[in-house]
Design a protein around this motif. Sequence first.
Motif, PDB file in Angstrom:
ATOM      1  N   UNK A 234       0.789  -1.224   0.000  1.00 36.24           N
ATOM      2  CA  UNK A 234       0.000   0.000   0.000  1.00 36.24           C
ATOM      3  C   UNK A 234       0.821   1.274   0.000  1.00 36.24           C
ATOM      4  N   UNK A 235       2.147   1.165   0.120  1.00 31.45           N
ATOM      5  CA  UNK A 235       3.018   2.338   0.092  1.00 31.45           C
ATOM      6  C   UNK A 235       3.196   2.842  -1.338  1.00 31.45           C
ATOM      7  N   UNK A 236       3.659   4.098  -1.505  1.00 30.07           N
ATOM      8  CA  UNK A 236       4.005   4.556  -2.863  1.00 30.07           C
ATOM      9  C   UNK A 236       5.036   3.608  -3.487  1.00 30.07           C
ATOM     10  N   UNK A 237       4.828   3.319  -4.771  1.00 27.33           N
ATOM     11  CA  UNK A 237       5.675   2.345  -5.473  1.00 27.33           C
ATOM     12  C   UNK A 237       5.624   0.978  -4.781  1.00 27.33           C
ATOM     13  N   UNK A 238       4.429   0.656  -4.237  1.00 23.54           N
ATOM     14  CA  UNK A 238       4.263  -0.571  -3.467  1.00 23.54           C
ATOM     15  C   UNK A 238       4.612  -1.825  -4.233  1.00 23.54           C
ATOM     16  N   UNK A 239       4.249  -1.875  -5.522  1.00 21.28           N
ATOM     17  CA  UNK A 239       4.542  -3.071  -6.311  1.00 21.28           C
ATOM     18  C   UNK A 239       6.041  -3.294  -6.423  1.00 21.28           C
ATOM     19  N   UNK A 240       6.798  -2.194  -6.603  1.00 24.10           N
ATOM     20  CA  UNK A 240       8.257  -2.307  -6.680  1.00 24.10           C
ATOM     21  C   UNK A 240       8.844  -2.730  -5.340  1.00 24.10           C
ATOM     22  N   UNK A 241       8.315  -2.153  -4.257  1.00 25.53           N
ATOM     23  CA  UNK A 241       8.801  -2.514  -2.924  1.00 25.53           C
ATOM     24  C   UNK A 241       8.474  -3.965  -2.599  1.00 25.53           C
ATOM     25  N   UNK A 242       7.299  -4.416  -3.026  1.00 25.19           N
ATOM     26  CA  UNK A 242       6.913  -5.807  -2.806  1.00 25.19           C
ATOM     27  C   UNK A 242       7.824  -6.739  -3.599  1.00 25.19           C
ATOM     28  N   UNK A 243       8.130  -6.325  -4.841  1.00 24.91           N
ATOM     29  CA  UNK A 243       9.055  -7.126  -5.651  1.00 24.91           C
ATOM     30  C   UNK A 243      10.433  -7.199  -5.014  1.00 24.91           C
ATOM     31  N   UNK A 244      10.901  -6.072  -4.448  1.00 24.86           N
ATOM     32  CA  UNK A 244      12.201  -6.067  -3.774  1.00 24.86           C
ATOM     33  C   UNK A 244      12.179  -6.976  -2.548  1.00 24.86           C
ATOM     34  N   UNK A 245      11.044  -6.992  -1.833  1.00 25.82           N
ATOM     35  CA  UNK A 245      10.907  -7.881  -0.678  1.00 25.82           C
ATOM     36  C   UNK A 245      10.957  -9.338  -1.110  1.00 25.82           C
ATOM     37  N   UNK A 246      10.276  -9.653  -2.218  1.00 27.54           N
ATOM     38  CA  UNK A 246      10.328 -11.021  -2.747  1.00 27.54           C
ATOM     39  C   UNK A 246      11.740 -11.430  -3.122  1.00 27.54           C
ATOM     40  N   UNK A 247      12.473 -10.485  -3.747  1.00 23.86           N
ATOM     41  CA  UNK A 247      13.870 -10.771  -4.102  1.00 23.86           C
ATOM     42  C   UNK A 247      14.713 -10.991  -2.849  1.00 23.86           C
ATOM     43  N   UNK A 248      14.438 -10.185  -1.807  1.00 27.48           N
ATOM     44  CA  UNK A 248      15.166 -10.350  -0.553  1.00 27.48           C
ATOM     45  C   UNK A 248      14.883 -11.688   0.097  1.00 27.48           C
ATOM     46  N   UNK A 249      13.627 -12.133   0.044  1.00 28.94           N
ATOM     47  CA  UNK A 249      13.275 -13.432   0.618  1.00 28.94           C
ATOM     48  C   UNK A 249      13.903 -14.577  -0.186  1.00 28.94           C
ATOM     49  N   UNK A 250      14.018 -14.378  -1.494  1.00 31.91           N
ATOM     50  CA  UNK A 250      14.706 -15.386  -2.311  1.00 31.91           C
ATOM     51  C   UNK A 250      16.172 -15.495  -1.882  1.00 31.91           C
ATOM     52  N   UNK A 251      16.803 -14.333  -1.674  1.00 31.75           N
ATOM     53  CA  UNK A 251      18.193 -14.340  -1.209  1.00 31.75           C
ATOM     54  C   UNK A 251      18.302 -14.994   0.168  1.00 31.75           C
ATOM     55  N   UNK A 252      17.300 -14.764   1.027  1.00 36.17           N
ATOM     56  CA  UNK A 252      17.336 -15.389   2.343  1.00 36.17           C
ATOM     57  C   UNK A 252      17.207 -16.912   2.236  1.00 36.17           C
ATOM     58  N   UNK A 253      16.428 -17.369   1.276  1.00 32.83           N
ATOM     59  CA  UNK A 253      16.323 -18.817   1.079  1.00 32.83           C
ATOM     60  C   UNK A 253      17.663 -19.398   0.632  1.00 32.83           C
TER      61      UNK A 253
END
Length: 270
Positions: A234-253
Amino acid sequence: MTGPSMENMTWHDWFKPFARLGYGARGVVYLMLAFFIASAALTTGSGGDSKDAVRFITQSTASAVLTPLLIISLAGYCLWRIVQAVFDTDDHGFDPAGLAVRAGLLGSAATYGFLLTYTFSIWWGGLFSSGDSSGDGFARTAASFIGAGPVSLILSSIFAIVGGAHIWKAINRKYRDHIQASQQLLGWIDMAAIGGLSARGIVFLVIAFLLFQHGLAGEEGRASLADALDFIAGLPFGAWLLGATGAGFFLFSIYSFAEAIWRRINVENA
């Protein structure tokens, strides 16, 4: 060089692969989470949470094999975290910083113990029924307790401390103290660990913020991983931030899988 004979094996020898399975289980869960979050970012929706990842595994065509393996692996991870905290296998000590780290290890054990119980409830319910109502009922009961106002404030401080510790660990590369790998491999592990730990730490801080809001208002709301991802979306540029979070979780895996292979399981110090 051969390993210890059956007669000379101790519980240490049996426990090490059990603990490594636990790190692998964490990697599988976060890999599924990364998939869900990336899909949500592409569709401008919200992400899933760890229960969605577990549900995906337990309801897949290979669930008859994957689910018991996930249960055993999560149990190994929880027990290893408890051994780390109680017996101080990594020499954190009894000063305030060391006790905070050990408390965080117990918190990690509790979190994955919750996920273990949820996974087992779905699997056990699936053996005798066609639905997953038992898992959802357990989740609702736990959520109602976690959402209580005073408990929200306590959990908010815990999540804030753990989130900050993740980011501090990433910046200072403290994870290297427990990884036994070549310098070349450590360079690759750095990329996964720094990105993954930072992303996980930020999400924990968001959960802490949401829990703090509930606690101040005295509400019986809740703040799960899914709620944190909804907030980010729900934040500005939320889709991009969500994508960055997904990438971060992939790196954590990837970092979790690296720990499954190269992490020092120094249980003999217990």
